[in-house]
Design a protein around this motif. Sequence first.
Motif, mmCIF file in Angstrom:
data_model
loop_
_atom_site.group_PDB
_atom_site.id
_atom_site.type_symbol
_atom_site.label_atom_id
_atom_site.label_comp_id
_atom_site.label_asym_id
_atom_site.label_seq_id
_atom_site.Cartn_x
_atom_site.Cartn_y
_atom_site.Cartn_z
ATOM 1 N N VAL A 4 34.769 37.997 22.045
ATOM 2 C CA VAL A 4 35.494 37.063 21.213
ATOM 3 C C VAL A 4 36.850 37.467 21.409
ATOM 4 C CG1 VAL A 4 35.901 35.664 19.482
ATOM 5 C CG2 VAL A 4 33.791 36.135 20.286
ATOM 6 N N GLU A 5 37.794 36.943 22.084
ATOM 7 C CA GLU A 5 39.275 37.344 21.883
ATOM 8 C C GLU A 5 39.982 36.687 20.698
ATOM 9 O OE1 GLU A 5 38.659 37.101 26.501
ATOM 10 O OE2 GLU A 5 38.307 35.625 25.011
ATOM 11 N N SER A 6 41.047 36.939 20.317
ATOM 12 C CA SER A 6 41.777 36.408 19.350
ATOM 13 C C SER A 6 43.495 36.912 19.536
ATOM 14 C CB SER A 6 41.629 36.593 17.919
ATOM 15 O OG SER A 6 41.610 38.013 17.664
ATOM 16 N N GLY A 7 44.308 36.224 19.174
ATOM 17 C CA GLY A 7 45.640 36.871 19.074
ATOM 18 C C GLY A 7 46.612 36.028 20.131
ATOM 19 N N GLY A 8 46.274 35.359 20.893
ATOM 20 C CA GLY A 8 46.878 34.653 21.767
ATOM 21 C C GLY A 8 47.779 33.579 21.165
ATOM 22 N N GLY A 9 48.869 32.876 21.987
ATOM 23 C CA GLY A 9 49.709 32.121 21.316
ATOM 24 C C GLY A 9 50.788 31.760 21.992
ATOM 25 N N LEU A 10 52.091 31.194 21.375
ATOM 26 C CA LEU A 10 53.255 30.742 22.167
ATOM 27 C C LEU A 10 54.229 31.891 21.281
ATOM 28 C CD1 LEU A 10 55.140 29.078 23.503
ATOM 29 C CD2 LEU A 10 55.538 27.546 21.648
ATOM 30 N N GLY A 57 60.839 38.091 24.994
ATOM 31 C CA GLY A 57 61.448 39.380 23.977
ATOM 32 C C GLY A 57 60.674 39.564 22.847
ATOM 33 N N GLY A 58 59.696 38.682 22.505
ATOM 34 C CA GLY A 58 58.816 38.798 21.359
ATOM 35 C C GLY A 58 57.713 39.788 21.845
ATOM 36 N N SER A 59 56.604 39.579 20.710
ATOM 37 C CA SER A 59 55.389 40.829 20.802
ATOM 38 C C SER A 59 54.330 39.796 20.420
ATOM 39 C CB SER A 59 55.612 41.761 19.896
ATOM 40 O OG SER A 59 56.664 42.595 20.359
ATOM 41 N N LEU A 60 53.254 40.241 21.054
ATOM 42 C CA LEU A 60 51.887 39.770 20.513
ATOM 43 C C LEU A 60 50.883 40.802 20.591
ATOM 44 C CD1 LEU A 60 51.254 36.358 22.507
ATOM 45 C CD2 LEU A 60 51.594 36.602 20.002
ATOM 46 N N ARG A 61 49.826 40.612 19.657
ATOM 47 C CA ARG A 61 48.725 41.491 19.887
ATOM 48 C C ARG A 61 47.381 41.020 19.981
ATOM 49 N NH1 ARG A 61 47.892 46.890 18.202
ATOM 50 N NH2 ARG A 61 45.849 47.410 17.558
ATOM 51 N N LEU A 62 46.796 41.157 21.236
ATOM 52 C CA LEU A 62 45.493 40.663 21.379
ATOM 53 C C LEU A 62 44.370 41.616 20.971
ATOM 54 C CD1 LEU A 62 46.076 39.288 25.132
ATOM 55 C CD2 LEU A 62 46.641 38.360 22.748
ATOM 56 N N SER A 63 43.433 41.058 20.493
ATOM 57 C CA SER A 63 42.198 41.853 20.003
ATOM 58 C C SER A 63 40.838 40.989 20.678
ATOM 59 C CB SER A 63 41.996 41.807 18.418
ATOM 60 O OG SER A 63 43.057 42.345 17.751
ATOM 61 N N CYS A 64 40.013 41.879 20.926
ATOM 62 C CA CYS A 64 38.627 41.549 21.461
ATOM 63 C C CYS A 64 37.559 42.553 20.595
ATOM 64 C CB CYS A 64 38.555 41.753 22.800
ATOM 65 S SG CYS A 64 36.951 41.362 23.670
ATOM 66 N N THR A 65 36.601 41.770 20.072
ATOM 67 C CA THR A 65 35.335 42.363 19.573
ATOM 68 C C THR A 65 34.132 41.784 20.344
ATOM 69 O OG1 THR A 65 36.413 42.049 17.527
ATOM 70 C CG2 THR A 65 34.002 42.519 17.602
ATOM 71 N N GLN A 84 48.570 45.583 22.670
ATOM 72 C CA GLN A 84 49.741 45.316 22.198
ATOM 73 C C GLN A 84 50.945 44.919 23.281
ATOM 74 O OE1 GLN A 84 50.940 45.057 18.815
ATOM 75 N NE2 GLN A 84 52.775 44.526 19.302
ATOM 76 N N MET A 85 51.489 43.824 23.042
ATOM 77 C CA MET A 85 52.352 43.461 24.484
ATOM 78 C C MET A 85 53.933 43.319 23.658
ATOM 79 S SD MET A 85 50.076 40.854 26.595
ATOM 80 C CE MET A 85 49.986 39.613 25.305
ATOM 81 N N ASN A 86 54.864 43.765 24.132
ATOM 82 C CA ASN A 86 55.969 43.916 23.670
ATOM 83 C C ASN A 86 57.105 43.280 24.984
ATOM 84 O OD1 ASN A 86 55.161 45.027 21.125
ATOM 85 N ND2 ASN A 86 55.502 46.976 22.096
ATOM 86 N N SER A 87 58.299 42.854 24.464
ATOM 87 C CA SER A 87 59.211 42.530 25.310
ATOM 88 C C SER A 87 58.767 41.535 26.255
ATOM 89 C CB SER A 87 59.783 43.885 26.176
ATOM 90 O OG SER A 87 60.230 44.650 25.240
ATOM 91 N N LEU A 88 58.077 40.569 25.936
ATOM 92 C CA LEU A 88 57.352 39.521 26.745
ATOM 93 C C LEU A 88 58.287 38.738 27.342
ATOM 94 C CD1 LEU A 88 54.424 38.460 24.359
ATOM 95 C CD2 LEU A 88 54.449 39.599 26.450
ATOM 96 N N THR A 89 58.040 38.483 28.787
ATOM 97 C CA THR A 89 58.849 37.362 29.568
ATOM 98 C C THR A 89 57.914 36.656 29.834
ATOM 99 O OG1 THR A 89 58.224 38.515 31.687
ATOM 100 C CG2 THR A 89 60.029 39.541 30.347
ATOM 101 N N GLY A 147 38.600 33.930 27.152
ATOM 102 C CA GLY A 147 39.986 33.798 27.459
ATOM 103 C C GLY A 147 40.678 33.172 26.371
ATOM 104 N N THR A 148 42.186 33.899 26.326
ATOM 105 C CA THR A 148 43.015 33.492 25.399
ATOM 106 C C THR A 148 44.553 33.252 25.974
ATOM 107 O OG1 THR A 148 43.988 33.855 23.075
ATOM 108 C CG2 THR A 148 43.699 35.537 24.471
#
Length: 118
Positions: free
Chosen positions: A5-11, A15-23, A81-86, A111-112
């Motif tokens: 199960v993934e979590s953390g996706g979004g809009l 230049g921003g950051s997101l953190r995806l997690s999967c358990t 952990q994803m930074n400097s997103l394009t 998928g997320t």
Amino acid sequence: QVQLVESGGGLVQAGGSLRLSCTASGIIFSVNSVGWYRQAPGKQREMVASISFRGRTNYADSVKGRCTISRDNAKNMVSLQMNSLTSEDTAVYYCNFVLVRSGLQNYWGQGTQVTVSS
């Protein structure tokens, strides 16, 4: 059975950051490696990052220096952990566990969605 199960996706803005997690849950043992893949519209699924049982990491050239994969073996969890997103990072991201089951067996999350607005 194994469920991921993934979590953390979004809009997020460029230049921003997101953190995806999967358990992972279920019968989890003999984990060979875990990782993250992504698939953008009209493109093939590609590896983003992976980490072996011993902690060896591998990254796609397109995310090196911007993404960090980590795992918690005790919790059967993997994060990205994803930074400097394009906008090029916009895709559906899938968690992957490779278990040793009389050979290597792949398990995938549902998928997320990650959408980066420019």
